[in-house]
Write a protein that holds these residues in place. Sequence first.
Motif, PDB file in Angstrom:
ATOM      1  N   MET A 115      53.497  50.484  13.389  1.00 39.93           N
ATOM      2  CA  MET A 115      52.572  51.592  13.675  1.00 39.93           C
ATOM      3  C   MET A 115      51.597  51.156  14.764  1.00 39.93           C
ATOM      4  N   ALA A 116      51.245  52.117  15.632  1.00 39.84           N
ATOM      5  CA  ALA A 116      50.340  51.800  16.721  1.00 39.84           C
ATOM      6  C   ALA A 116      48.963  51.453  16.191  1.00 39.84           C
ATOM      7  N   THR A 117      48.303  50.533  16.883  1.00 39.11           N
ATOM      8  CA  THR A 117      46.955  50.141  16.530  1.00 39.11           C
ATOM      9  C   THR A 117      45.986  50.744  17.529  1.00 39.11           C
ATOM     10  N   THR A 118      44.711  50.511  17.355  1.00 35.88           N
ATOM     11  CA  THR A 118      43.710  51.065  18.257  1.00 35.88           C
ATOM     12  C   THR A 118      43.229  49.986  19.210  1.00 35.88           C
ATOM     13  N   PRO A 119      42.673  50.399  20.369  1.00 36.70           N
ATOM     14  CA  PRO A 119      42.189  49.395  21.320  1.00 36.70           C
ATOM     15  C   PRO A 119      40.978  48.641  20.821  1.00 36.70           C
ATOM     16  N   ALA A 120      40.397  49.060  19.704  1.00 39.59           N
ATOM     17  CA  ALA A 120      39.261  48.314  19.146  1.00 39.59           C
ATOM     18  C   ALA A 120      39.684  46.945  18.647  1.00 39.59           C
ATOM     19  N   GLN A 121      40.985  46.751  18.437  1.00 39.49           N
ATOM     20  CA  GLN A 121      41.489  45.458  18.000  1.00 39.49           C
ATOM     21  C   GLN A 121      41.850  44.635  19.233  1.00 39.49           C
ATOM     22  N   PRO A 122      41.052  43.656  19.619  1.00 39.49           N
ATOM     23  CA  PRO A 122      41.310  42.913  20.860  1.00 39.49           C
ATOM     24  C   PRO A 122      42.567  42.074  20.769  1.00 39.49           C
ATOM     25  N   LEU A 123      43.181  41.875  21.939  1.00 38.43           N
ATOM     26  CA  LEU A 123      44.352  41.002  21.988  1.00 38.43           C
ATOM     27  C   LEU A 123      43.911  39.561  21.781  1.00 38.43           C
ATOM     28  N   PRO A 124      44.719  38.753  21.075  1.00 39.85           N
ATOM     29  CA  PRO A 124      44.336  37.354  20.846  1.00 39.85           C
ATOM     30  C   PRO A 124      44.251  36.565  22.139  1.00 39.85           C
ATOM     31  N   ASP A 125      45.102  36.888  23.108  1.00 38.28           N
ATOM     32  CA  ASP A 125      45.077  36.227  24.411  1.00 38.28           C
ATOM     33  C   ASP A 125      45.141  37.280  25.502  1.00 38.28           C
ATOM     34  N   PRO A 126      44.257  37.228  26.484  1.00 39.77           N
ATOM     35  CA  PRO A 126      44.303  38.213  27.570  1.00 39.77           C
ATOM     36  C   PRO A 126      45.632  38.124  28.321  1.00 39.77           C
ATOM     37  N   PRO A 127      46.175  39.236  28.751  1.00 47.20           N
ATOM     38  CA  PRO A 127      47.421  39.199  29.524  1.00 47.20           C
ATOM     39  C   PRO A 127      47.174  38.646  30.922  1.00 47.20           C
ATOM     40  N   LYS A 128      48.252  38.258  31.568  1.00 45.33           N
ATOM     41  CA  LYS A 128      48.165  37.814  32.957  1.00 45.33           C
ATOM     42  C   LYS A 128      48.484  38.945  33.928  1.00 45.33           C
ATOM     43  N   LEU A 129      49.051  40.025  33.394  1.00 47.07           N
ATOM     44  CA  LEU A 129      49.429  41.137  34.252  1.00 47.07           C
ATOM     45  C   LEU A 129      49.268  42.449  33.490  1.00 47.07           C
ATOM     46  N   ILE A 130      48.728  43.463  34.162  1.00 53.01           N
ATOM     47  CA  ILE A 130      48.624  44.818  33.636  1.00 53.01           C
ATOM     48  C   ILE A 130      49.623  45.686  34.388  1.00 53.01           C
ATOM     49  N   ALA A 131      50.503  46.364  33.660  1.00 53.33           N
ATOM     50  CA  ALA A 131      51.465  47.296  34.256  1.00 53.33           C
ATOM     51  C   ALA A 131      51.165  48.676  33.694  1.00 53.33           C
ATOM     52  N   THR A 132      50.870  49.620  34.558  1.00 54.80           N
ATOM     53  CA  THR A 132      50.490  50.932  34.057  1.00 54.80           C
ATOM     54  C   THR A 132      51.193  52.063  34.784  1.00 54.80           C
ATOM     55  N   ASP A 133      51.668  53.005  33.998  1.00 55.60           N
ATOM     56  CA  ASP A 133      52.169  54.267  34.510  1.00 55.60           C
ATOM     57  C   ASP A 133      50.997  55.039  35.121  1.00 55.60           C
ATOM     58  N   LEU A 134      51.321  56.102  35.885  1.00 54.97           N
ATOM     59  CA  LEU A 134      50.277  56.882  36.536  1.00 54.97           C
ATOM     60  C   LEU A 134      50.028  58.219  35.839  1.00 54.97           C
ATOM     61  N   ASP A 135      50.947  59.164  36.019  1.00 61.88           N
ATOM     62  CA  ASP A 135      50.742  60.521  35.516  1.00 61.88           C
ATOM     63  C   ASP A 135      50.782  60.551  33.993  1.00 61.88           C
ATOM     64  N   GLY A 136      49.751  61.124  33.403  1.00 59.23           N
ATOM     65  CA  GLY A 136      49.651  61.164  31.956  1.00 59.23           C
ATOM     66  C   GLY A 136      49.150  59.879  31.339  1.00 59.23           C
ATOM     67  N   THR A 137      48.892  58.886  32.172  1.00 65.24           N
ATOM     68  CA  THR A 137      48.448  57.576  31.678  1.00 65.24           C
ATOM     69  C   THR A 137      47.177  57.143  32.390  1.00 65.24           C
ATOM     70  N   LEU A 138      47.304  56.786  33.657  1.00 68.26           N
ATOM     71  CA  LEU A 138      46.129  56.358  34.429  1.00 68.26           C
ATOM     72  C   LEU A 138      45.352  57.553  34.964  1.00 68.26           C
ATOM     73  N   PHE A 139      46.086  58.579  35.405  1.00 67.54           N
ATOM     74  CA  PHE A 139      45.462  59.777  35.960  1.00 67.54           C
ATOM     75  C   PHE A 139      45.136  60.774  34.853  1.00 67.54           C
ATOM     76  N   ARG A 140      44.073  61.505  35.052  1.00 66.58           N
ATOM     77  CA  ARG A 140      43.699  62.566  34.118  1.00 66.58           C
ATOM     78  C   ARG A 140      44.624  63.779  34.290  1.00 66.58           C
ATOM     79  N   SER A 141      44.423  64.779  33.441  1.00 66.81           N
ATOM     80  CA  SER A 141      45.279  65.959  33.464  1.00 66.81           C
ATOM     81  C   SER A 141      45.246  66.679  34.801  1.00 66.81           C
ATOM     82  N   ASP A 142      44.118  66.592  35.505  1.00 62.26           N
ATOM     83  CA  ASP A 142      44.014  67.257  36.801  1.00 62.26           C
ATOM     84  C   ASP A 142      44.536  66.401  37.947  1.00 62.26           C
ATOM     85  N   GLY A 143      45.147  65.255  37.615  1.00 62.33           N
ATOM     86  CA  GLY A 143      45.735  64.397  38.639  1.00 62.33           C
ATOM     87  C   GLY A 143      44.760  63.469  39.327  1.00 62.33           C
TER      88      GLY A 143
END
Length: 287
Positions: A1-29
Motif C-alpha cells: 500500500m502506498a505511504t505518505t510523503p510524511a515518512q522520510p526516505l532512510p537514504d536520500p536518492p541520488k537521482l530524481i526522475a519525474t513525469d511532467l503532465d499530471g505529475t510535475l505540472f498542475r492541471s492548467d499545464g
Amino acid sequence: MATTPAQPLPDPPKLIATDLDGTLFRSDGTLSERTRGALAAVERAGIRVVLVTGRPSRCIPALLEGIGPYFVIAANGAAVHAPDGTVAHMSPIRPLAAARLVARVRRVVPGVSFAVEYDRDFGHEPAYPTWSFGGETVPLVGAAEGLLARAPGRPVLKILAHHPTLPLDDFFEQTRCAAGPNAETTHSTGLSLAEFSAPRVTKATTLIEWSGRLGIGSHEIAAFGDMPNDLPMLTAVANSYAMANAHPDVLAAARHRAPSHDEDGVAQVLEGIVDTVLCRAGRDEAR
C-alpha cells in the motif's frame, strides 16, 4: 500500500526522475514557483534531476526554455535530450516494423486513425485529432502508410492510434493484442489513444540505461508518475511515488504516495528530501 510523503526516505536518492503532465505540472499545464524552486534546491543538494515524459521530441526545446536546463527522456523513452534541447540518443521504430504495426492495428480495429512522431516533426491522418504542446511545427497530413514511407532519414520515435468511439479500456486491449511483442504499447491521456514505441523501449529501460552510465543504480532513484506509461519506470526503481490524482493502476503499484499535482506534490516530497540532506550535512559538520 502506498505511504505518505510524511515518512522520510532512510537514504536520500541520488537521482530524481519525474513525469511532467499530471505529475510535475498542475492541471492548467503550468509549473508552480514552489516546484521550480524545489527542483533547483534538489540539484544544489547534489541530487540529479531528469524529466521523463511521453511528450514528443519536437516540443522539448520549447519546454526547456520554460522549465530550465534539465536532461529529458522523451517520447516514452525513445529519445534522450541534453539540457540544451538537442537529442543525445534515440531508439526509433524501424520503418518496416512501423508499417507492419499500422497495418495490423488497422485490420484489427476498424475506424482507427494514426499519427507519427518523428524526431523533429510529426504527421497525422486527417481523422486524427491533434493537441498542441507548444513549439509546434506544421504537421504532415496523409495516410500513415504514406507518412511512414517518408521515414528514411526521419527517425520514427512513436506511433499513436486514436479511436473516436471505443472506450479506452476496450481500445487499448485491442491495440495491445494487435501489436503483441512487436511494439511497446501504453496510454497516458485518459482518451482512447494508444501509444507505440519500439520493442523494449519504455521510460524505465531508457532511465535505467542512462542513469547506469552515471554510476547510479535503480535503488538510488526516486521516481514520480501518474499514468500507465509511468508504470515501467515506477516498478523499476526503489522509491516510486504515485500522485494522489494518479490512475488506479499507478496508485496500486507505487511504493509511496505524493499529494496531487495541483498541491505541488512533487515539490512537497523534494523539500523533505532536501531537508534530510541538509540535516545530515549539518550533523557531519558538527562532528
